[in-house]
Design an enzyme around this catalytic site. Structure first.
Site, PDB file in Angstrom:
ATOM      1  N   PHE A 135     -19.335 -34.836   1.044  1.00 56.77           N
ATOM      2  CA  PHE A 135     -20.289 -35.845   2.285  1.00 56.77           C
ATOM      3  C   PHE A 135     -20.201 -37.266   1.838  1.00 56.77           C
ATOM      4  O   PHE A 135     -20.340 -37.542   0.476  1.00 56.77           O
ATOM      5  CB  PHE A 135     -21.893 -35.378   1.934  1.00 56.77           C
ATOM      6  CG  PHE A 135     -22.560 -36.154   3.009  1.00 56.77           C
ATOM      7  CD1 PHE A 135     -22.629 -35.794   4.291  1.00 56.77           C
ATOM      8  CD2 PHE A 135     -23.343 -37.096   2.595  1.00 56.77           C
ATOM      9  CE1 PHE A 135     -23.478 -36.689   5.256  1.00 56.77           C
ATOM     10  CE2 PHE A 135     -24.167 -38.165   3.578  1.00 56.77           C
ATOM     11  CZ  PHE A 135     -24.277 -37.717   4.817  1.00 56.77           C
ATOM     12  N   ASP A 220     -17.165 -40.758  -5.487  1.00 54.56           N
ATOM     13  CA  ASP A 220     -18.317 -41.206  -4.683  1.00 54.56           C
ATOM     14  C   ASP A 220     -19.455 -40.775  -5.430  1.00 54.56           C
ATOM     15  O   ASP A 220     -19.818 -39.487  -5.685  1.00 54.56           O
ATOM     16  CB  ASP A 220     -18.275 -40.523  -3.410  1.00 54.56           C
ATOM     17  CG  ASP A 220     -19.505 -40.755  -2.596  1.00 54.56           C
ATOM     18  OD1 ASP A 220     -20.632 -41.170  -3.061  1.00 54.56           O
ATOM     19  OD2 ASP A 220     -19.543 -40.537  -1.376  1.00 54.56           O
ATOM     20  N   LYS A 249     -28.154 -44.591  -3.283  1.00 52.85           N
ATOM     21  CA  LYS A 249     -29.191 -43.501  -3.557  1.00 52.85           C
ATOM     22  C   LYS A 249     -30.261 -44.036  -4.877  1.00 52.85           C
ATOM     23  O   LYS A 249     -31.045 -45.166  -4.427  1.00 52.85           O
ATOM     24  CB  LYS A 249     -28.801 -42.093  -3.834  1.00 52.85           C
ATOM     25  CG  LYS A 249     -28.386 -41.463  -2.421  1.00 52.85           C
ATOM     26  CD  LYS A 249     -28.663 -39.988  -2.391  1.00 52.85           C
ATOM     27  CE  LYS A 249     -28.543 -39.542  -1.084  1.00 52.85           C
ATOM     28  NZ  LYS A 249     -26.889 -39.098  -0.535  1.00 52.85           N
TER      29      LYS A 249
HETATM   30  C1  PLP Z   1     -26.184 -39.660   0.648  1.00 56.19           C
HETATM   31  C2  PLP Z   1     -24.743 -39.707   0.240  1.00 56.19           C
HETATM   32  C3  PLP Z   1     -24.043 -40.560   0.944  1.00 56.19           C
HETATM   33  C4  PLP Z   1     -24.379 -41.511   2.181  1.00 56.19           C
HETATM   34  O1  PLP Z   1     -25.581 -42.305   1.810  1.00 56.19           O
HETATM   35  P1  PLP Z   1     -26.297 -43.130   2.768  1.00 56.19           P
HETATM   36  O2  PLP Z   1     -26.962 -43.940   2.211  1.00 56.19           O
HETATM   37  O3  PLP Z   1     -27.150 -42.130   3.618  1.00 56.19           O
HETATM   38  O4  PLP Z   1     -25.370 -43.624   3.851  1.00 56.19           O
HETATM   39  C5  PLP Z   1     -22.785 -40.621   0.606  1.00 56.19           C
HETATM   40  N1  PLP Z   1     -22.075 -40.011  -0.259  1.00 56.19           N
HETATM   41  C6  PLP Z   1     -22.824 -38.938  -1.105  1.00 56.19           C
HETATM   42  C7  PLP Z   1     -22.246 -38.415  -2.086  1.00 56.19           C
HETATM   43  C8  PLP Z   1     -24.065 -38.968  -0.686  1.00 56.19           C
HETATM   44  O5  PLP Z   1     -24.884 -37.998  -1.362  1.00 56.19           O
END
Ligand code: PLP
Length: 389
Positions: A135, A220, A249
């Site tokens: 994700f 990420d 986050k």
């Molecule tokens: C939540 C998340 C995102 C997206 O972040 P947003 O602030 O909602 O755009 C991207 N990568 C990872 C691993 C995430 O957990």
């Protein structure tokens, strides 16, 4: 009389775009790991706005930093600089151990990954390899590298030149990566997919494959980073040197901030190639600096690791729990039966907030400031729920 939660629920359905399931409660205030809903009901928070409120609600250090900053200046744009974001960038750079790292600030995880995708194009290569189950966000670029069919399907066509390989499988990755691969992007732990960990040594293997082909290695760390898994970026348990790290986050401690860190081995944007109006916003940067101050002063990363052990030890003894995965304070409780959603509702009825990432997995990602007593409270309520179902 109808409860305020019920009234807000109706209003939500009426005015909010229906991209989310309608929330059963509306939160109005909080302090630390205690949250209060519109009817005055209190909860212990074990999800922290999805791994985001690193210091819980209304942390005095964040309140103070933000209040001071908003009295000075709120927004400067990228035409001008501000000390808050410079200090923050310097600190993030220190955490990488790379004196030449450069930070691009934005407002979310998706935007941080968009920046990474664009940066990867500057290699002159166009292909990206990402993982199934990954994700990376909901914008079109970030969605293009998100390995979840249900999220992608309604929005095809997405970016071309993206290949997905099974998470944790180095052989498939090796076959997929070649001299046309601009970037390989991977989460240290797949948070949204149910707190899925790769086999140990996996990230080192990914790096090796990237080095051989000249592809950029992007991590990420949006969900795993900012101390949640016991280190700043969530990958330091393996000796790797990625070229790109993305954060969001927990970074702003509940305020919207994202960052893309380009290590010295990554390309750099030239003036005009990328930007964000609100990126590096001084208020949000002040909050992020307060988050880092507090994590350091209170040794919250050590605490995350200590509480992980406590959680795992005790959860593993509960009937109906198949396994507990994850690291630090990002944990997935895998159930023997597909009743995670029921479990989460039953927990909420007992004033505990958690989240089901699927029918089998209850995710907990509490604020890093929780105590051993909070762990005991969770275990007690969770045991009750499991015994009852
Ligand atoms: C939540 C998340 C995102 C997206 O972040 P947003 O602030 O909602 O755009 C991207 N990568 C990872 C691993 C995430 O957990």
């Amino acid at each position: 009389m109808e409860s305020s939660n019920e009234l807000y629920k109706r209003e939500f359905v009426d005015v909010i775009a229906p991209s989310y399931t309608t929330p059963s409660i509306t939160l109005v205030s909080g302090k630390g790991a205690t949250l209060v809903d519109a009817d005055g009901q209190k909860y212990r928070d074990f999800i922290s706005g999805i791994a985001t409120n690193a210091l819980g609600a209304a942390h005095p250090k964040i309140v103070d930093a933000v209040s001071k900053q908003i009295k000075r200046i709120s927004h400067v744009s990228n035409l001008y600089s501000n000390p808050q974001s410079l200090r923050l960038a310097t600190r993030l750079r220190e955490f990488t151990g790379d004196r030449d790292a450069k930070i691009f600030f934005c407002n979310s995880g998706a935007e941080a990954n968009e920046a990474a995708i664009k940066l990867s194009r500057l290699t002159g290569r166009k292909n990206i390899v990402a993982m199934t189950g990954s994700f990376h966000g909901r914008t079109l670029g970030a969605l293009s590298i998100t390995g979840q069919e249900s999220k992608r399907k309604p929005f095809l066509p997405l970016l071309g030149n993206v290949k997905f390989v099974p998470f944790g499988d180095l052989r498939s990755l090796k076959r997929a990566v070649n001299r046309r691969t601009a970037m390989v992007i991977v989460e240290p732990i797949q948070g949204e997919f149910g707190v899925v960990e790769p086999p140990s040594g996996y990230l080192q293997g990914v790096e090796e494959i990237c080095r051989k082909s000249g592809a950029l290695f992007a991590i990420d760390a949006v969900q795993t980073g900012m101390g949640r898994t016991g280190t700043w970026f969530g990958f330091e348990t393996e000796k790797i040197r990625p070229d790109i790290i993305t954060l969001a986050k927990g970074l702003g401690g509940g305020l919207p901030m994202g960052a893309m860190i380009a290590l010295k081995t990554a390309p750099s944007f030239s003036p005009g190639e990328h930007g964000s109006t609100f990126g590096a916003n001084p208020i949000v940067a002040a909050a992020a600096n307060a988050v880092i101050d507090t994590i350091e002063d209170q040794r919250l990363m050590d605490r995350a690791v200590e509480l992980e052990r406590l959680f795992k030890e005790r959860l593993n003894t509960i009937e109906g729990v198949k396994s507990v995965r994850g690291r630090g304070l990002l944990l997935g409780i895998v159930l023997k039966e597909p009743r995670a959603k029921e479990v989460v509702s039953a927990l909420q009825a007992r004033s505990i907030l958690a989240n089901a990432t699927s029918d089998e997995v209850v995710r907990i990602a509490p604020p890093l400031i929780i105590t051993k007593k909070d762990v005991s409270t969770f275990i007690a309520r969770f045991s009750e729920v499991m015994a009852e179902l």
